[in-house]
Design an enzyme around this catalytic site. Structure first.
Site, PDB file in Angstrom:
ATOM      1  N   ASP A   1       0.858  -1.167   0.000  1.00 53.63           N
ATOM      2  CA  ASP A   1       0.000   0.000   0.000  1.00 53.63           C
ATOM      3  C   ASP A   1       0.907   1.234   0.000  1.00 53.63           C
ATOM      4  OD1 ASP A   1      -2.372   1.675   0.555  1.00 53.63           O
ATOM      5  OD2 ASP A   1      -1.516   1.817   2.580  1.00 53.63           O
TER       6      ASP A   1
ATOM      7  N   ASP B   1      -0.123   5.175   0.875  1.00 53.44           N
ATOM      8  CA  ASP B   1      -0.359   6.131   1.955  1.00 53.44           C
ATOM      9  C   ASP B   1      -0.467   5.406   3.291  1.00 53.44           C
ATOM     10  OD1 ASP B   1      -1.487   8.910   0.464  1.00 53.44           O
ATOM     11  OD2 ASP B   1      -1.741   7.052  -0.670  1.00 53.44           O
TER      12      ASP B   1
ATOM     13  N   ASP C   1      -1.550  -0.674   6.052  1.00 58.25           N
ATOM     14  CA  ASP C   1      -1.660  -0.081   7.388  1.00 58.25           C
ATOM     15  C   ASP C   1      -3.083   0.060   7.902  1.00 58.25           C
ATOM     16  OD1 ASP C   1      -2.312   3.328   7.280  1.00 58.25           O
ATOM     17  OD2 ASP C   1      -2.178   2.143   5.456  1.00 58.25           O
TER      18      ASP C   1
END
Length: 218
Positions: A8, A10, A168
């Protein structure tokens, strides 16, 4: 045996929160709406920019027309300022270099729109050779839909059991389950550990360097 590591963007590779907050607040202010603290945006991001704008707009104003207007104001401002405060998380450049040197294929799967995803990855990691850099694309469902992961697997020519996905947020943890790949939740991003634990990923880690230990045993 892991051959491909998908990240991922961001909250995982890059801390982009301040720039996202600044550009969204700029658009909100221009349209006469209240702005938010940077910390508030930790709860707004993760599902693409239209969802970001909807969450940032006041109750009763979350209309398609206002979302479209905020988007119009946001895009040129973010394009000019999206690397002002953004930066890689500690240990990420070193991790990417180490994985590359060990022969792992690398890819990015983001819900950030494609143009910004491509720009930021190439700006911050110019020395890294990614096999695919995919963001949110017109007509393609966003994460947690597994399409983006399946597209990357196809480009890389690897099986699901040969891929590791790292993210995240709860969206990323859902993407892992929907894609049926091995997954890692990272605690340095935008979401709390408790959100990751709710989805029971294969691993939860606190430091980027821990990825190297995972790929060596899988």
């Amino acid at each position: 045996m892991i051959k491909l590591v998908i990240f991922d963007l961001d909250g995982t590779l890059l801390d982009t929160l301040a720039d996202l907050a600044n550009s969204t607040n700029y658009a909100l202010n221009k349209c006469g709406f209240p702005i938010h603290s940077t910390a508030d945006y930790k709860e707004f991001v993760g599902n693409g920019i239209n969802n970001l704008f909807e969450r940032a707009l006041p109750e009763g104003e979350k209309t398609e027309a206002y979302i479209s207007r905020i988007r119009e104001m946001f895009l040129p401002h973010y394009s000019r300022n999206n690397n002002r405060y953004s930066k890689p998380y500690p240990g990420i450049p070193e991790l990417l270099a180490a994985l590359s040197s060990k022969g792992f294929m690398l890819a990015v799967a983001s819900n950030k729109y494609q143009q910004a995803t491509d720009k930021l990855v190439k700006y911050f990691f110019p020395e890294v050779s990614f096999i695919a850099i995919l963001g949110q694309r017109d007509g393609i469902p966003a994460k947690p839909d597994p399409t983006i992961v399946n597209d990357i697997l196809s480009v890389a020519g690897v099986k699901k059991e040969e891929a590791l996905y790292i993210g995240d947020s709860g969206v990323d943890m859902q993407t892992i389950k929907n894609s049926n790949v091995c997954g890692v939740g990272v605690t340095w991003g935008f979401r709390p550990r408790q959100e990751l634990e709710k989805y029971n990923p294969d691993y939860i880690i606190d430091k980027a360097e821990e990825v190297l230990g995972i790929v060596e045993v899988l």
